[in-house]
Design a protein around this motif. Structure first.
Motif, PDB file in Angstrom:
ATOM      1  N   PHE A  14       0.811  -1.221   0.000  1.00 41.75           N
ATOM      2  CA  PHE A  14       0.000   0.000   0.000  1.00 41.75           C
ATOM      3  C   PHE A  14       0.849   1.278   0.000  1.00 41.75           C
ATOM      4  N   GLY A  26       3.423   4.084  -4.802  1.00 51.16           N
ATOM      5  CA  GLY A  26       2.754   5.285  -5.294  1.00 51.16           C
ATOM      6  C   GLY A  26       2.772   6.450  -4.314  1.00 51.16           C
ATOM      7  N   ARG A  27       3.452   6.266  -3.168  1.00 48.28           N
ATOM      8  CA  ARG A  27       3.472   7.334  -2.159  1.00 48.28           C
ATOM      9  C   ARG A  27       4.748   8.171  -2.255  1.00 48.28           C
ATOM     10  N   GLU A  28       4.637   9.437  -1.825  1.00 49.57           N
ATOM     11  CA  GLU A  28       5.815  10.291  -1.837  1.00 49.57           C
ATOM     12  C   GLU A  28       6.738   9.977  -0.655  1.00 49.57           C
ATOM     13  N   GLU A  72       5.802  10.775   3.081  1.00 50.86           N
ATOM     14  CA  GLU A  72       4.634  10.011   3.524  1.00 50.86           C
ATOM     15  C   GLU A  72       5.070   8.606   3.946  1.00 50.86           C
ATOM     16  N   ASP A 101       6.613   8.712   7.423  1.00 47.88           N
ATOM     17  CA  ASP A 101       5.593   8.712   8.488  1.00 47.88           C
ATOM     18  C   ASP A 101       4.919   7.344   8.606  1.00 47.88           C
ATOM     19  N   ARG A 128       9.557  10.993  -9.936  1.00 47.58           N
ATOM     20  CA  ARG A 128       9.119  11.944  -8.914  1.00 47.58           C
ATOM     21  C   ARG A 128       9.597  11.545  -7.519  1.00 47.58           C
ATOM     22  N   TYR A 156       8.530   8.824  -6.142  1.00 46.88           N
ATOM     23  CA  TYR A 156       7.446   8.021  -5.560  1.00 46.88           C
ATOM     24  C   TYR A 156       7.833   6.535  -5.638  1.00 46.88           C
ATOM     25  N   TRP A 205      -1.057  -8.941  -3.934  1.00 51.68           N
ATOM     26  CA  TRP A 205      -0.299  -8.470  -2.779  1.00 51.68           C
ATOM     27  C   TRP A 205       0.216  -9.665  -1.980  1.00 51.68           C
ATOM     28  N   TYR A 222      -0.611  15.263   9.812  1.00 58.40           N
ATOM     29  CA  TYR A 222      -1.012  14.291   8.793  1.00 58.40           C
ATOM     30  C   TYR A 222      -2.162  13.402   9.280  1.00 58.40           C
ATOM     31  N   HIS A 242      -4.142  10.884  -0.934  1.00 59.38           N
ATOM     32  CA  HIS A 242      -3.200  10.159  -0.077  1.00 59.38           C
ATOM     33  C   HIS A 242      -3.161  10.725   1.336  1.00 59.38           C
ATOM     34  N   HIS A 289      -4.705   7.492   4.735  1.00 56.52           N
ATOM     35  CA  HIS A 289      -3.423   7.205   5.373  1.00 56.52           C
ATOM     36  C   HIS A 289      -3.709   6.430   6.649  1.00 56.52           C
TER      37      HIS A 289
END
Ligand code: SF4
Ligand code: SF4
Lengths: 434, 273
Positions: A50, A53-55, A58, A61, A366, A368, B117, B221, B251, B255
């Motif tokens: 999951f 695709g995240r920066e 992020e 964290d 990017r 990601y 997955w 966040y 996003h 989260h």
């Protein structure tokens, strides 16, 4: 009754004082262990998937949430990987603060584990709470040290569980000099406590148990390893962390939903404090080497029960190193470096309290994530724990009553401080004798 | 019967259990990390089950069951039902128990993708996973009745000790209804959104963490989940105005508390998928 003919089945629902839960299946036939599987029922959490695709920040964290006890290991491992990917060279200030913060996690984790989870085994208590009735000063001393670790984490991250201060390239905020200065007298006082802990632990009764495994740790050019890129083993191998896959193999074992690791040839490998101290004894300052020798243990030690001493010596070293960083602290208004994200593949590694934490990221232009790999110390140690259980239960004596066997098995497991919360949640000990 | 009335009969020396479901163990650290308070708590209540701290009696009858983690497996569905049946009151703690937590990001996949997955992460012998795994990570309240909830990822020590104390006194644990901004204003923290043009979810996120992130000079966040009165449309409009793409905004809410209705529903409505 004749041992050879005895058939017994014992079920213990959960292994206590371990982070996360798992099961142990033990079968004894004709006085021999015929099956010994540490079973981990992991509700898989799929961080690897999951987070695609995240920066970058992020991900920093998010990965904290893999483990509440060593969140920073993941944050630091991934920061290292991203910084390697983007070619960020940390300033000495950032490097020192990263180290300081991570030492906070070592201190917190080591004293929590040794005092509340491991020590009760050696002194025959079921919990730290119970032990505290007879050893109030010792337990409070450990708790004080653990809190100091938390305080360091809080200084740089706002809180000790899932701290929020770290980002790719550095920190969100630099502490003011007076905030750091308040730690100095506390760290000074902690040195005495930490030394007393080493002495206390060295008087514990240690069962015999030699572990034959290949030991593995990071190696730093000049000091005791925390962040480093070189890996060494007790067989004299040396390689860069980027070549990890050429030496070790991570795989999925049927009885477990946590991953296991071995050498390419399939031998167990031991990560963690005992490996670290054995392989990096020369990197401890001379007076700490003396302290380690004064425990009466001959280093390198292959007795897994000495891990509790290794942790206390590392705790002392960490406090002293943290003190040095705090004494030399100066404020900066540049707690982080700018970087330009780009497509890359990179590894990050840190010595987490329980052993090497290895992370790998594959990134698009990017920055990601397109693919992520996470190897936690516990998965590296699982085959070792199983092999160690077999040998130490045989040394202990398989004809002992089931209850004693179970307690001894739990004690062996707890020495590894397996942190299976990232994965696993249910331990049942089934002993079958035929 | 209202909760305070029910709590009048709460045992003078109650039995308490702490249970873990799918989680990182971080919320139970709010008790273990502060061992001094834990030792003090142990003088006021009987802690009958708390695997990480030591005591084990999983299905004992208790006055209060504290639950960390979300339900991800068939086995855990059964377990939470057993726990509920034996507990007078259930207190869910942390984002995992309240909203499914970070692992609930799996809920955005379909069954086919989840299979991928499973095979990607556990390439060999995946049956053990496929058989045990549910397609979703859900909060405790999706399976059993929950009496009290404490948000946060992680919850903090002050929060849980206060809640336990309130329950011991027969009072329902209070809820934070304000957003993170309230603490910033009280503490005189400069607004990171105004001063630094940093995206911050503080206006729509529940207070209770003491505004850790803005104090560190960064945006919130959302680890404490949605605030009670959250103007999501205004928040999303602001983030767009700051130049964030739909994907970035999505996003941010998908989260740690992605399944909280406020976050989940509004994102689905407002942002093109
Ligand atoms: S809510 Fe957060 S801190 Fe608590 S158990 Fe879940 S992941 Fe860990
Ligand atoms: S400011 Fe927001 S993200 Fe940061 S700790 Fe508080 S609730 Fe969590």
């Amino acid at each position: 009754m004749n041992v050879e003919n005895r058939t017994t089945k014992i079920e213990v629902p959960i292994l206590a004082r371990v982070e996360g839960e798992g099961a142990l299946d033990l079968e004894i036939t004709a006085g021999k262990i015929t099956k010994c599987e540490l079973r981990i029922y992991e509700p898989p959490r799929y961080f690897e998937k999951f987070l695609e695709g995240r920066e970058p920040n992020e991900v920093i964290d998010a990965v904290a949430r893999i483990c509440g006890i060593c969140p920073l290991a993941y944050q630091a491992g991934f920061s290292n990987a991203y910084e390697a990917a983007f070619g960020v060279e940390l300033t000495p200030w950032i490097h020192d603060m990263r180290l300081l913060m991570f030492l906070g996690e070592w201190i917190e984790s080591h004293y929590l584990h040794t005092h509340l989870l491991a020590a009760p085994d050696f002194l025959n208590y079921r919990s730290g709470i119970e032990m505290a009735k007879d050893y109030p000063n010792e337990v409070l001393r450990g708790v004080r040290l653990q809190h100091l670790g938390n305080e360091i984490l809080k200084l740089l991250g706002g809180r000790s569980v899932h701290p929020n201060g770290m980002k790719v390239g550095g920190f969100y905020r630099a502490p003011r000099e007076e905030e750091v200065a308040v730690l100095i007298p506390k760290l000074e006082a902690a040195l005495k406590d930490a030394k007393d802990v080493v002495e206390w632990f060295s008087q514990l009764p240690f069962p015999d148990a030699e572990v034959p495994f290949k030991m593995v740790s990071l190696r730093h050019p000049t000091e005791y390893p925390v962040f480093a890129t070189e890996v060494i083993t007790s067989d004299g191998e040396t390689f860069n962390i980027n070549d990890y896959d050429e030496h070790f193999r991570e795989f999925h074992a049927r009885q477990s939903t946590a991953l296991h690791s071995t050498t390419i040839a399939g031998e167990p490998i031991l990560f963690g404090p005992l490996s670290r101290i054995n392989l990096n004894f020369d990197r401890l300052p001379p007076h700490i080497q003396e302290m380690a020798n004064a425990t009466g243990i001959k280093w390198p030690s292959r007795n897994m029960f000495h891990s509790i001493i290794a942790r206390s010596i590392e705790g002392y070293w960490a406090i002293e190193r943290a003190l040095e960083i705090c004494r030399n602290y100066t404020y900066t208004d540049k707690p982080a470096l700018e970087y330009t994200p780009k497509a890359a593949n990179a590894w990050g590694a840190v010595e987490a309290p329980r052993g090497i934490q290895i992370d790998h990221v594959q990134l698009d232009e990017r920055g990601y994530a397109t693919a992520i790999r996470i190897s936690a110390p516990t998965s590296q140690n699982l085959p070792c724990i199983e092999a160690n259980l077999r040998s130490s239960l045989e040394t202990f004596g398989l004809d002992k009553p089931d209850d004693e066997l179970r307690l001894h098995a739990e004690m062996v497991i707890r020495n590894y401080d397996p942190c299976i919360s990232c994965s696993a949640h249910f331990l049942t000990l089934n002993i079958t004798r035929q | 019967m209202s909760t305070p009335d029910k709590l009048i009969n709460f045992a003078k020396r109650p039995k308490i259990a702490v249970h873990k479901f799918s989680s990182c163990d971080g919320c139970q650290l709010a008790l273990i990390n502060d061992a001094v308070s834990l030792l003090e708590l142990a003088t006021m209540v009987d802690i009958v089950h708390f695997a990480e701290a030591g005591p084990l009696d999983e299905f004992a009858e208790v006055d209060l069951a504290i639950i960390e983690g979300s339900v991800n497996t068939h086995h855990d569905v059964h377990r939470i039902e057993m726990v509920r049946a034996k507990a007078k009151y259930v207190l869910s703690v942390g984002a995992c128990a309240l909203t499914g937590g970070i692992q609930a990001l799996r809920n955005f996949t379909d069954e086919k993708e989840l299979r991928h997955w499973q095979h990607d992460v556990y390439p060999e012998e995946t049956e053990v996973i496929i058989e045990g795994d549910l397609a979703t990570a859900k909060p405790i309240s999706a399976y059993v009745k929950v009496d009290f909830e404490l948000p946060g990822c992680p919850i903090n020590t002050g929060q849980i000790l206060r809640a336990i104390r309130q329950i011991l006194f027969g009072v329902e644990p209070e809820k934070n209804v304000d957003p993170v901004c309230t603490t910033c204003k009280h503490a005189g923290v400069t607004c990171v959104m105004v001063a630094k043009n940093e995206p911050c979810l503080g206006p729509v996120v529940a207070d209770g963490c003491d505004a850790i992130c803005p104090k560190l000079g960064r945006g919130c966040y959302g680890c404490y989940g949605p605030a009670k009165y959250a103007n999501m449309d205004a928040m999303i409009a602001k983030l767009k105005e700051m130049g964030l793409s739909d994907e970035q905004i999505k996003h941010k809410f998908h989260h740690i508390n992605s399944q909280a209705i406020t976050f989940h529903g509004v994102v689905a409505r407002t942002i093109s998928q």
